[in-house]
Motif scaffolding. Structure first.
Motif, PDB file in Angstrom:
ATOM      1  N   SER C 173     -50.220 -17.464 -23.054  1.00 24.49           N
ATOM      2  CA  SER C 173     -49.221 -17.458 -24.113  1.00 24.49           C
ATOM      3  C   SER C 173     -47.894 -16.902 -23.602  1.00 24.49           C
ATOM      4  CB  SER C 173     -49.715 -16.646 -25.303  1.00 24.49           C
ATOM      5  OG  SER C 173     -49.912 -15.307 -24.918  1.00 24.49           O
ATOM      6  N   SER C 174     -47.963 -15.884 -22.753  1.00 27.92           N
ATOM      7  CA  SER C 174     -46.695 -15.276 -22.353  1.00 27.92           C
ATOM      8  C   SER C 174     -45.903 -16.206 -21.455  1.00 27.92           C
ATOM      9  CB  SER C 174     -46.943 -13.943 -21.662  1.00 27.92           C
ATOM     10  OG  SER C 174     -47.577 -14.133 -20.431  1.00 27.92           O
ATOM     11  N   ILE C 175     -46.599 -16.927 -20.571  1.00 29.27           N
ATOM     12  CA  ILE C 175     -45.845 -17.795 -19.674  1.00 29.27           C
ATOM     13  C   ILE C 175     -45.415 -19.070 -20.386  1.00 29.27           C
ATOM     14  CG2 ILE C 175     -46.056 -19.250 -17.619  1.00 29.27           C
ATOM     15  CD1 ILE C 175     -46.978 -17.015 -16.148  1.00 29.27           C
ATOM     16  N   ALA C 176     -46.333 -19.638 -21.147  1.00 33.51           N
ATOM     17  CA  ALA C 176     -45.992 -20.918 -21.755  1.00 33.51           C
ATOM     18  C   ALA C 176     -44.974 -20.756 -22.881  1.00 33.51           C
ATOM     19  CB  ALA C 176     -47.257 -21.592 -22.282  1.00 33.51           C
ATOM     20  N   LEU C 177     -45.126 -19.726 -23.686  1.00 29.62           N
ATOM     21  CA  LEU C 177     -44.277 -19.638 -24.873  1.00 29.62           C
ATOM     22  C   LEU C 177     -43.206 -18.553 -24.754  1.00 29.62           C
ATOM     23  CD1 LEU C 177     -47.207 -19.965 -27.399  1.00 29.62           C
ATOM     24  CD2 LEU C 177     -45.682 -21.753 -26.630  1.00 29.62           C
ATOM     25  N   GLN C 178     -43.652 -17.335 -24.406  1.00 31.30           N
ATOM     26  CA  GLN C 178     -42.690 -16.240 -24.405  1.00 31.30           C
ATOM     27  C   GLN C 178     -41.609 -16.439 -23.349  1.00 31.30           C
ATOM     28  OE1 GLN C 178     -44.400 -12.397 -23.794  1.00 31.30           O
ATOM     29  NE2 GLN C 178     -42.488 -11.348 -24.093  1.00 31.30           N
ATOM     30  N   LEU C 179     -42.041 -16.827 -22.150  1.00 27.42           N
ATOM     31  CA  LEU C 179     -41.055 -17.001 -21.081  1.00 27.42           C
ATOM     32  C   LEU C 179     -40.072 -18.117 -21.444  1.00 27.42           C
ATOM     33  CD1 LEU C 179     -40.025 -16.211 -18.351  1.00 27.42           C
ATOM     34  CD2 LEU C 179     -41.685 -17.697 -17.293  1.00 27.42           C
ATOM     35  N   THR C 180     -40.610 -19.184 -22.031  1.00 26.36           N
ATOM     36  CA  THR C 180     -39.720 -20.254 -22.479  1.00 26.36           C
ATOM     37  C   THR C 180     -38.688 -19.698 -23.451  1.00 26.36           C
ATOM     38  OG1 THR C 180     -41.713 -21.590 -22.436  1.00 26.36           O
ATOM     39  CG2 THR C 180     -39.747 -22.625 -23.313  1.00 26.36           C
ATOM     40  N   ALA C 181     -39.183 -18.881 -24.376  1.00 25.47           N
ATOM     41  CA  ALA C 181     -38.273 -18.307 -25.368  1.00 25.47           C
ATOM     42  C   ALA C 181     -37.240 -17.412 -24.692  1.00 25.47           C
ATOM     43  CB  ALA C 181     -39.071 -17.514 -26.398  1.00 25.47           C
ATOM     44  N   VAL C 182     -37.684 -16.637 -23.711  1.00 27.59           N
ATOM     45  CA  VAL C 182     -36.767 -15.715 -23.037  1.00 27.59           C
ATOM     46  C   VAL C 182     -35.676 -16.506 -22.327  1.00 27.59           C
ATOM     47  CG1 VAL C 182     -36.575 -14.017 -21.200  1.00 27.59           C
ATOM     48  CG2 VAL C 182     -38.482 -13.895 -22.771  1.00 27.59           C
ATOM     49  N   ILE C 183     -36.087 -17.535 -21.606  1.00 25.28           N
ATOM     50  CA  ILE C 183     -35.094 -18.314 -20.866  1.00 25.28           C
ATOM     51  C   ILE C 183     -34.158 -19.039 -21.835  1.00 25.28           C
ATOM     52  CG2 ILE C 183     -34.753 -20.107 -19.135  1.00 25.28           C
ATOM     53  CD1 ILE C 183     -37.462 -19.440 -18.014  1.00 25.28           C
ATOM     54  N   TRP C 184     -34.744 -19.490 -22.927  1.00 26.29           N
ATOM     55  CA  TRP C 184     -33.933 -20.165 -23.938  1.00 26.29           C
ATOM     56  C   TRP C 184     -32.870 -19.203 -24.477  1.00 26.29           C
ATOM     57  CZ3 TRP C 184     -36.452 -23.337 -28.489  1.00 26.29           C
ATOM     58  CH2 TRP C 184     -35.472 -24.180 -29.044  1.00 26.29           C
ATOM     59  N   THR C 185     -33.342 -17.995 -24.791  1.00 29.75           N
ATOM     60  CA  THR C 185     -32.412 -16.989 -25.292  1.00 29.75           C
ATOM     61  C   THR C 185     -31.303 -16.735 -24.286  1.00 29.75           C
ATOM     62  OG1 THR C 185     -34.306 -15.958 -26.330  1.00 29.75           O
ATOM     63  CG2 THR C 185     -32.292 -14.673 -26.246  1.00 29.75           C
ATOM     64  N   TYR C 186     -31.718 -16.635 -23.036  1.00 27.32           N
ATOM     65  CA  TYR C 186     -30.731 -16.368 -21.984  1.00 27.32           C
ATOM     66  C   TYR C 186     -29.710 -17.507 -21.906  1.00 27.32           C
ATOM     67  CZ  TYR C 186     -28.851 -15.390 -17.351  1.00 27.32           C
ATOM     68  OH  TYR C 186     -28.023 -15.150 -16.304  1.00 27.32           O
ATOM     69  N   THR C 187     -30.207 -18.744 -22.008  1.00 25.19           N
ATOM     70  CA  THR C 187     -29.293 -19.883 -21.957  1.00 25.19           C
ATOM     71  C   THR C 187     -28.332 -19.872 -23.139  1.00 25.19           C
ATOM     72  OG1 THR C 187     -31.271 -21.021 -21.187  1.00 25.19           O
ATOM     73  CG2 THR C 187     -29.299 -22.341 -21.407  1.00 25.19           C
ATOM     74  N   LEU C 188     -28.866 -19.470 -24.304  1.00 22.44           N
ATOM     75  CA  LEU C 188     -28.022 -19.478 -25.501  1.00 22.44           C
ATOM     76  C   LEU C 188     -27.013 -18.346 -25.496  1.00 22.44           C
ATOM     77  CD1 LEU C 188     -30.704 -20.170 -28.247  1.00 22.44           C
ATOM     78  CD2 LEU C 188     -28.895 -21.722 -27.544  1.00 22.44           C
ATOM     79  N   ALA C 189     -27.520 -17.140 -25.211  1.00 24.32           N
ATOM     80  CA  ALA C 189     -26.676 -15.969 -25.414  1.00 24.32           C
ATOM     81  C   ALA C 189     -26.019 -15.481 -24.129  1.00 24.32           C
ATOM     82  CB  ALA C 189     -27.498 -14.843 -26.028  1.00 24.32           C
ATOM     83  N   GLY C 190     -26.535 -15.905 -22.997  1.00 24.93           N
ATOM     84  CA  GLY C 190     -25.969 -15.473 -21.724  1.00 24.93           C
ATOM     85  C   GLY C 190     -26.319 -14.050 -21.356  1.00 24.93           C
ATOM     86  N   THR C 191     -27.137 -13.414 -22.163  1.00 25.28           N
ATOM     87  CA  THR C 191     -27.570 -12.056 -21.846  1.00 25.28           C
ATOM     88  C   THR C 191     -28.947 -11.852 -22.457  1.00 25.28           C
ATOM     89  OG1 THR C 191     -27.162  -9.720 -22.193  1.00 25.28           O
ATOM     90  CG2 THR C 191     -26.380 -11.205 -23.898  1.00 25.28           C
ATOM     91  N   LEU C 192     -29.625 -10.814 -21.983  1.00 28.08           N
ATOM     92  CA  LEU C 192     -30.917 -10.500 -22.576  1.00 28.08           C
ATOM     93  C   LEU C 192     -30.966  -9.039 -22.992  1.00 28.08           C
ATOM     94  CD1 LEU C 192     -33.378 -12.443 -20.277  1.00 28.08           C
ATOM     95  CD2 LEU C 192     -32.914 -12.897 -22.665  1.00 28.08           C
ATOM     96  N   ASP C 193     -29.829  -8.380 -22.946  1.00 31.38           N
ATOM     97  CA  ASP C 193     -29.803  -6.956 -23.289  1.00 31.38           C
ATOM     98  C   ASP C 193     -30.178  -6.753 -24.741  1.00 31.38           C
ATOM     99  OD1 ASP C 193     -29.001  -6.499 -20.786  1.00 31.38           O
ATOM    100  OD2 ASP C 193     -26.884  -6.179 -21.252  1.00 31.38           O
ATOM    101  N   PHE C 194     -30.961  -5.693 -24.959  1.00 33.68           N
ATOM    102  CA  PHE C 194     -31.290  -5.338 -26.343  1.00 33.68           C
ATOM    103  C   PHE C 194     -30.052  -4.730 -26.977  1.00 33.68           C
ATOM    104  CE2 PHE C 194     -35.714  -4.873 -24.575  1.00 33.68           C
ATOM    105  CZ  PHE C 194     -36.175  -6.028 -25.155  1.00 33.68           C
TER     106      PHE C 194
END
Lengths: 143, 514, 489
Positions: C173-194
């Motif tokens: 689940s973490s690789i298939a879904l969470q990582l996808t979400a993380v990379i997606w977020t990064y692409t959208l927002a350009g950052t991953l900082d909380f």
């Protein structure tokens, strides 16, 4: 008609190429496959050589005078020598491939006692089957 | 331009591009001439190390963009042969020479175990030739030269694969199949070159690019493109042209597999990239619809090959299928056709190279102690060979793409590329295929750790000569998972250069560059 | 000492303990003593961080940049600090318990066990102090991998099968879904900082918001949201200390902690409330709460029953996030602590029963309460806290969640929480009742059974007391967590 005659060299090359490829694929005898491969390669050599020919051109050798100076006559049309040179290299490669292939066939004959592809495949399949029995068939394995 | 004047200015450093190829090329015959079994390995190692140094120096010069153009024998291109180094191929050069330098120490005990003694000298000579061929393919800027080097590397590869015959006779039929397929592929490549030559009248890649751009598209160029892609696709084991790969990797000696898996297909992918982007312009490739075909085949490869890998019961064969799947990722990066996609291809080329080298060398260590690579025979060996086992785990994690490993970085960029194109479903597909990797990696981890050790095996850790190289590569897997300056930075520079299309003919050769 | 050093110390000490266990693998006393000291020092450093910064948020310290805009970085914020306190504090207790359990139960491979255990704590602390999603994800995966050997510890086919499910679901689940979400977020927002208030507002809209949230919610497999909960019961094959600390505290809490972090700092609760993207998640969490409780009632194996109870309780926290109100988030955050203390008590009691009697099924536990009064009393207190009765800690978090539900205008969720409490009563209290009041038909089973060794019964007794204390300090915890809602700044 003009199209066919005008591209005669290409037609020859294509026929030769297909013949070679067909032999490689269809023959079961390993030596015959190598022969087919050779035909296939040679067809490509022909392609290169034929495109080097310039209509009305002569051999690309510059005449020299007695002092060894090159006399260039701009009216003479020369054929393009570059493809010939390239193909010289390719021929060497082809020979190396053929000899290596034949050497492999000799070794295969020593090990398998046959040079028919089907026999080799059968023997390999039997070995693989025995291995699978010994080491657990694909998913039925222990791991 | 007067080549005389420039000759004076050339220093040893300016000759690096040719030395890169020449050193291993001369080492091959030298080993044969010396004819000494004891000297063969040191000569090979020194040559390989020298090549590694060369590639490091070259990379440091082009890492931030620009390129080096070297004219063989002082003959100016397009008539003379040009060696051209830019970020893209410098990275691949570094990978190839680096892997060879690391694999050679590993090869010493492994070859001693797997190959009869009387073949050793020739083995190292052939190995050097193979290295020469691969380096040459990558460094040259002349299209026909690519073919020549390709055949040098291929012919020596067939021999190296066939050397596995003393352990398993199937190495011979594998080598034979590889020879037939490889030759067909190479011949396809030559046909493509011939067609391009007919259309452009030149063989220098940069010159060819200029002329194709001027000429516009026509049937001959298109046919040439197709032949070249298929020819290289065969060499790169692009699905469905991968048939030779599993057998060749499986039956070749361990050291050979480690070297080939990490380098040979990568060189072919590189050539494919080079032709697609530098010779044909990116727009041309798009018009041909090649990206769709390559992308589709890549996705199929990712799933089908991974799926097959899951069901293997032989470690080496499993890794071979996994390689086909991983090549799918690289091709997918190409088919994304954006900056991140190409970066992903380049960086995965490197990262997958080091990952597979680590894994295949670990396989070699297991072969040394157990004699085979079947899961039931290597079962439990992780407990008696803790360092080898740990390396398999690290390599496996990198293969899956777990964060903190090199594989993660490439996967990250690849998925980013998918989002750049707005293909979020593709991102999910990439990740879903990683799940298959989880399964096949975990099967092997379970086999290594969760069973009682095989009583017939020799219960001893692998010798240091093997562990060292294995852990250099495994360490690199982790290192490049954190420090991406070298890999990602260079890959991005390379991708930018590739996407910009051809750099055109070099007006100024090396010496004038700095 | 300054806070930055302390953060590193808190991660370094468990790592040191891990290597210590590997190094001294054949000197049991030295090894275990060393680990104990490391555990105490870890807790001390986390407390020192607390005294240094209180509930403020520190500047982030960047360890190094993996690639531009993506670095390994840490900072302190209230939620993470709470999680770190809970994990490191309970580690001390569990280590003592683990010593008693492993030794009196004659389990094998102690060194490997405690080494992996310490590694898991190190990564849990890493998760707690992660300053961006990338760092968090990194430690999240390390946590999964370091706990795998613990689940497979017994090496029996059953353990291997359980470990396979465990790893498959979590990594999958973490690789298939969470990582996808993380990379997606990064692409959208350009950052991953909380960032307080989230980073996604205005970057994504429409149907993509719930999809992205879904990728996170299901991708965070450790939060055991249905249908990704199967790994938790499967992981119960592990020795009980593992179930106690990891599968009631560190691992599962890492999951819901990540969930809260994503909700608060990636999406932002206001953004979630505006778009209504989390509404479906709320219903799913509610379903999870009820369904898991119902399944728990049918389990006869004590640890399995507790596992399903955990699944249900974890969804409380997910629910708190999905309500997207300040009170809901606060309740969720507080429930991390409250449930941790309560559930670890229950698990340690289950282990104590196993050590003393080798019984795992509830139906065999007639009359045990009378011979093991301390264990069963601790179990009762833990159970009451989980149910949410005053004067025990669990009542406060449940109260806040209900207030949050009312704020959000989803009064039905109050009903869900009440129903869940009833179900908790129905599956937890009969165990105590059976222990104290039922007599075994033959009465043989009880003969010769005594309380488990001191090291095994003392820790649950302590945490049971903790449940009571937490009730009185709930106000402090609430005030402490206040900044995460962005209200008091």
């Amino acid at each position: 008609m003009e199209f066919i005659l005008g591209h005669l060299n290409y037609w020859f090359v294509i026929v030769l190429m297909m013949t070679g490829l067909y032999i490689v694929i269809s023959r079961g005898n390993l030596v015959k496959k190598i022969v087919g491969l050779n035909v296939f390669q040679v067809s490509v050599f022909m392609l290169y050589i034929s495109i080097g020919k310039v209509t009305g051109g002569t051999a690309p050798i510059f005449p020299t005078d007695l002092q060894g100076k090159i006399q260039i006559d701009p009216t003479i049309v020369y054929s393009n020598p570059l493809p010939h040179v390239l193909i010289l290299t390719a021929i060497v490669v082809g020979i190396a491939t053929t000899s290596l292939g034949l050497a492999l066939i000799v070794r295969i004959r020593e090990e398998y006692n046959t040079i028919e592809e089907q026999d080799i495949l059968d023997q390999d399949a039997a070995t693989a089957h025995a291995e699978n029995l010994a080491h657990g068939d694909a998913m039925g394995g222990r791991a | 331009m007067s080549s005389e004047a420039q000759h004076v200015a050339l220093s040893l450093q300016d000759h690096l591009p040719v030395l890169q190829v020449l050193i291993p090329f001369l080492a091959g015959p030298l080993i044969v001439l010396l004819g000494s079994r004891t000297l063969a390995w040191p000569v090979a190692f020194i040559a390989s190390f020298a090549a590694f140094v060369c590639s490091g120096l070259l990379l440091s010069q082009v890492m931030n963009g620009g390129f080096i153009s070297y004219h063989i024998g002082g003959w100016a291109p397009p008539l003379g042969i040009e060696y051209r180094v830019d970020a893209a191929n410098a990275l691949v050069l570094l990978l190839i020479s680096g892997i060879s330098t690391v694999v050679l120490p590993f090869a010493k005990p492994s070859v001693a175990d797997e190959i009869p003694q009387r073949h050793h000298t020739l083995f190292y000579a052939t190995f050097m030739l193979c290295l020469t061929g691969l380096l040459g393919v990558v460094i040259t800027g002349d299209a026909f030269n690519v073919f020549v080097f390709l055949e040098i590397s291929s012919l020596s590869t067939y021999v190296l694969v066939a050397k596995g015959a003393s352990k398993d006779r199937r190495a011979l039929s594998a080598a034979y199949d590889y020879l037939i397929m490889g030759t067909i592929g190479a011949t396809f490549f030559v046909i493509g070159l011939g067609l391009l030559y007919m259309a452009t009248g030149t063989l220098n890649m940069a010159d060819m690019a200029d002329r194709i751009a001027a000429l516009g598209t026509n049937r001959t160029v298109q046919a040439g493109f197709a032949f070249i892609i298929i020819g290289m696709g065969l060499k790169a084991a692009m699905f469905p042209l991968h048939h030779w790969l599993p057998n060749a990797y499986n039956y070749a000696p361990s050291a050979v597999t480690a070297f080939l898996a990490a380098t040979a297909t990568k060189a072919a992918i590189y050539v494919m990239l080079r032709f697609m982007f530098s010779v044909f312009q990116p727009d041309f490739v798009l018009d041909m619809g090649a990206t769709w075909i390559i992308g589709l085949l890549a996705v199929i490869a990712m799933f089908v090959a991974s799926f097959i890998a899951v069901f293997q019961n032989n470690f080496k064969r499993m890794l071979a299928y996994s390689s086909i799947a991983q090549i799918g990722y690289m091709l997918l990066g190409i088919s994304m056709f954006n900056l991140n996609g190409l970066t992903a291809t380049m960086v995965h080329l490197f990262n997958h190279g080091i990952t597979k080298a680590a894994l295949f060398m670990a396989v070699g260590a297991l072969v040394l102690r157990t004699g085979t690579t079947f899961y039931d025979r290597i079962a439990g060996m992780g407990r008696v060979m803790p360092f080898t086992g740990a390396a398999v785990v690290v390599g496996g994690l990198s293969l899956i793409g777990v964060p903190g490993t090199a594989g993660f970085i490439s996967k990250w960029v690849l998925v980013q590329a998918a989002f750049d194109n707005g293909w979020w479903w593709m991102a999910l597909a990439i990740m879903a295929s990683s799940l298959l990797a989880v399964i096949y990696v975990w099967r092997i981890v379970e086999a290594l750790y969760l069973h009682a050790p095989n009583p017939e095996a020799e219960h001893q850790e692998a010798p240091l000569m093997m562990l060292g190289p294995i852990w250099i590569m495994a360490g690199a897997c982790v290192w490049f998972g954190f420090d991406t300056e070298l890999t990602l930075g260079t890959a991005r520079t390379a991708a930018e250069a590739l996407l910009a299309g051809s750099a055109g003919m070099a007006e100024i050769p090396t010496a004038a560059m700095h | 000492m300054d806070t930055n050093t302390l953060i590193f110390l808190a991660m370094l000490l468990p790592t040191l303990a891990m290597f210590g266990n590997m190094g001294f693998h054949n000197k049991p006393d030295l090894r275990d003593g060393f680990t104990f000291i490391c555990a105490v020092l870890t807790f001390t450093s986390v407390v020192a961080i607390l005294s240094n910064v209180g509930n403020a948020t520190t500047e982030e310290i960047s360890l190094f940049e993996v690639f531009p805009g993506l670095d390994i970085a840490f900072n302190v914020e209230p939620l993470g600090l709470l999680f770190a306190l809970v994990a490191s504090g309970l580690w001390i207790v569990t280590h003592v318990y683990g010593l008693g359990y492993m030794r009196s139960n004659n389990e094998s491979h102690h060194a490997r066990f405690f080494a992996c255990f310490s590694g898991a704590i190190a990564s849990a602390i890493g998760i707690a102090f992660a300053a961006n999603m990338f760092t968090l994800f990194l430690f999240y995966e390390i946590l999964t991998i370091s706990t795998y050997p613990l689940v497979a510890h017994k090496g029996t086919p059953e353990a291997i099968r359980g470990a396979r499910i465990y790893l498959g679901v979590l990594i999958g689940s973490s690789i298939a879904l969470q990582l996808t979400a993380v990379i997606w977020t990064y692409t959208l927002a350009g950052t991953l900082d909380f960032t307080q208030g989230g980073i996604l507002e205005g970057k994504v809209s429409g149907v993509l918001v719930p999809i992205l949230l879904g990728l996170y919610a299901f991708g965070i497999g450790k939060a055991a949201l249905m249908p990704f909960h199967k790994w938790l019961p499967a992981a119960m094959v592990a020795p009980t200390p593992v179930s106690a600390l990891l599968h009631a505290v560190a691992v599962v809490k890492a999951g819901v902690f990540t969930m809260l972090k994503v909700g608060i700092y990636i999406f932002g609760i206001d953004f979630l409330a505006e778009t209504g993207a989390s509404e479906w998640l709320m219903w799913l969490a509610a379903y999870s709460i009820i369904a898991a409780s119902v399944i728990a009632m049918q389990q006869d194996n004590l640890k399995k029953r507790l596992a399903y109870s955990t699944v249900s309780q974890l969804s409380y926290i997910t629910l708190g996030m999905a309500l997207a109100t300040q009170m809901g988030v606060l309740g969720g955050g507080m429930h991390i602590a409250m449930h941790a203390v309560g559930k670890i008590t229950l698990f340690m009691c289950a282990g104590a029963i196993y050590v003393a009697t080798h019984k795992t099924e509830i139906s065999q536990m007639q009359g045990l309460g009378r011979v093991m009064p301390i264990t069963f009393a601790a179990f009762l207190i833990g159970a009451l806290s989980i149910i949410g009765l005053p004067p025990l800690g669990g009542s406060w978090s449940k109260w806040l969640l209900m207030v949050g539900a009312a704020d959000a205008g989803h009064q039905i969720m109050i009903g869900v929480l009440m129903l869940s409490s009833l179900l908790n009563v129905a599956y937890l209290l009969p165990i105590v009742g059976r222990g104290f009041f039922l007599k075994d038909a033959t009465n043989n089973a009880v003969v010769g059974i005594r309380e488990a060794p001191l090291l095994v019964w003392l820790p649950p007794a302590l945490t049971a007391v903790g449940c009571v204390i937490m009730f009185f300090y709930a106000g402090h915890i609430q005030a402490f967590l206040m900044p995460i809602t962005g209200v008091v700044r």
